[in-house]
Design a protein around this motif. Structure first.
Motif, PDB file in Angstrom:
ATOM      1  N   GLY A   1      -6.109   8.163   6.183  1.00  9.36           N
ATOM      2  CA  GLY A   1      -5.602   6.322   5.763  1.00  9.36           C
ATOM      3  C   GLY A   1      -5.608   5.828   7.196  1.00  9.36           C
ATOM      4  O   GLY A   1      -6.903   4.514   6.117  1.00  9.36           O
ATOM      5  N   TYR A   2      -6.879   5.973   8.295  1.00  4.38           N
ATOM      6  CA  TYR A   2      -7.279   4.536   8.855  1.00  4.38           C
ATOM      7  C   TYR A   2      -8.589   4.948   8.439  1.00  4.38           C
ATOM      8  O   TYR A   2      -9.311   4.012   9.676  1.00  4.38           O
TER       9      TYR A   2
ATOM     10  N   LYS B   1     -11.109   4.075   6.326  1.00  6.78           N
ATOM     11  CA  LYS B   1     -11.912   2.278   5.892  1.00  6.78           C
ATOM     12  C   LYS B   1     -12.311   1.432   7.347  1.00  6.78           C
ATOM     13  O   LYS B   1     -12.508   0.606   7.773  1.00  6.78           O
ATOM     14  N   GLN B   2     -10.488   2.060   8.117  1.00  9.47           N
ATOM     15  CA  GLN B   2     -11.185   0.766   9.149  1.00  9.47           C
ATOM     16  C   GLN B   2     -11.338   1.638  10.764  1.00  9.47           C
ATOM     17  O   GLN B   2     -10.810   1.002  11.945  1.00  9.47           O
TER      18      GLN B   2
ATOM     19  N   HIS C   1     -10.768   0.029  14.479  1.00  7.38           N
ATOM     20  CA  HIS C   1      -9.981   0.291  15.633  1.00  7.38           C
ATOM     21  C   HIS C   1     -10.571   0.980  16.962  1.00  7.38           C
ATOM     22  O   HIS C   1     -10.033   0.738  17.940  1.00  7.38           O
TER      23      HIS C   1
ATOM     24  N   GLN D   1      -0.437  -0.966  12.969  1.00  7.28           N
ATOM     25  CA  GLN D   1      -1.403  -1.227  12.094  1.00  7.28           C
ATOM     26  C   GLN D   1      -2.178   0.538  11.499  1.00  7.28           C
ATOM     27  O   GLN D   1      -1.632   0.436  10.123  1.00  7.28           O
ATOM     28  N   LEU D   2      -1.770   1.718  12.132  1.00  2.00           N
ATOM     29  CA  LEU D   2      -1.553   2.441  11.454  1.00  2.00           C
ATOM     30  C   LEU D   2      -1.118   3.284  11.316  1.00  2.00           C
ATOM     31  O   LEU D   2      -1.208   3.878  10.317  1.00  2.00           O
TER      32      LEU D   2
ATOM     33  N   GLU E   1       1.087   1.411   9.018  1.00  2.00           N
ATOM     34  CA  GLU E   1       0.894   1.482   8.072  1.00  2.00           C
ATOM     35  C   GLU E   1      -0.019   1.849   6.764  1.00  2.00           C
ATOM     36  O   GLU E   1       0.145   1.851   5.876  1.00  2.00           O
ATOM     37  N   GLU E   2      -1.214   1.876   7.469  1.00  2.00           N
ATOM     38  CA  GLU E   2      -2.300   2.771   7.362  1.00  2.00           C
ATOM     39  C   GLU E   2      -1.827   3.596   6.538  1.00  2.00           C
ATOM     40  O   GLU E   2      -1.696   4.728   5.253  1.00  2.00           O
ATOM     41  N   HIS E   3      -1.060   4.949   7.167  1.00  2.52           N
ATOM     42  CA  HIS E   3      -0.145   6.131   6.839  1.00  2.52           C
ATOM     43  C   HIS E   3       0.252   5.918   5.992  1.00  2.52           C
ATOM     44  O   HIS E   3       0.737   6.866   4.721  1.00  2.52           O
TER      45      HIS E   3
ATOM     46  N   ARG F   1       0.457   3.551   3.420  1.00  4.29           N
ATOM     47  CA  ARG F   1      -0.322   3.027   2.105  1.00  4.29           C
ATOM     48  C   ARG F   1      -1.187   4.282   1.381  1.00  4.29           C
ATOM     49  O   ARG F   1      -1.244   3.936   0.284  1.00  4.29           O
ATOM     50  N   HIS F   2      -2.217   5.231   2.703  1.00  3.24           N
ATOM     51  CA  HIS F   2      -2.791   5.657   2.566  1.00  3.24           C
ATOM     52  C   HIS F   2      -1.634   7.603   2.098  1.00  3.24           C
ATOM     53  O   HIS F   2      -1.833   8.235   0.919  1.00  3.24           O
TER      54      HIS F   2
END
Length: 134
Positions: free
Chosen positions: A44-45, A47-48, A52, A96-97, A99-101, A103-104
């Motif tokens: 999930g991370y 793209k960023q 990061h 943030q990590l 949230e990405e987890h 979402r993805h």
């Protein structure tokens, strides 16, 4: 965020009771033997990732600054202020990590069915619990 001796000894005791071969990890590393192994796909991370890494380097600089402050005998309250800033930076990165987890990885699990969703939600819940212990 730090791992206490109690956290690592509890993990070690659980691993010892499991009698299955576990790969050796750094003593400061917290592992969750019940977590499903990560897929070989994109995380999930991804793209960023560059952002990061840049953020973690900034936090690393703050930690090095703490070391310099001690070496230079800076006033303790000023050091504690820097500790707080570093801690908040790591907490913000962790959120943030997470949230990405969600979402993805959790969204991806939703396409695989309710059992996969339950496993990912449980995994995320345990991660949140670890974050809240700090």
């Amino acid at each position: 965020m730090t791992t206490t001796d109690a956290d690592t000894s509890g993990t070690a005791a659980a691993a010892a009771a499991d009698h299955t071969a576990q790969p050796k990890t750094d003593p400061g590393t917290v592992t969750d033997s019940t977590a499903p192994s990560p897929s070989a796909g994109v995380h999930g991370y991804a793209k960023q990732k560059d952002a990061h890494i840049k953020r973690l380097r900034r936090i690393e600089g703050q930690i090095r600054g703490l070391q310099r402050m001690l070496e230079e005998d800076v006033y303790c309250i000023d050091i504690l202020t820097q500790v707080s800033a570093s801690t908040k930076g790591l907490q913000s990165f962790g959120l943030q990590l997470l949230e990405e987890h969600l979402r993805h990885c959790v969204a991806d699990a939703a396409a695989k069915g309710p059992e996969a969703v339950d496993a990912k939600v449980q995994e995320a819940t345990k991660a949140i619990e670890r974050m809240l212990r700090t």
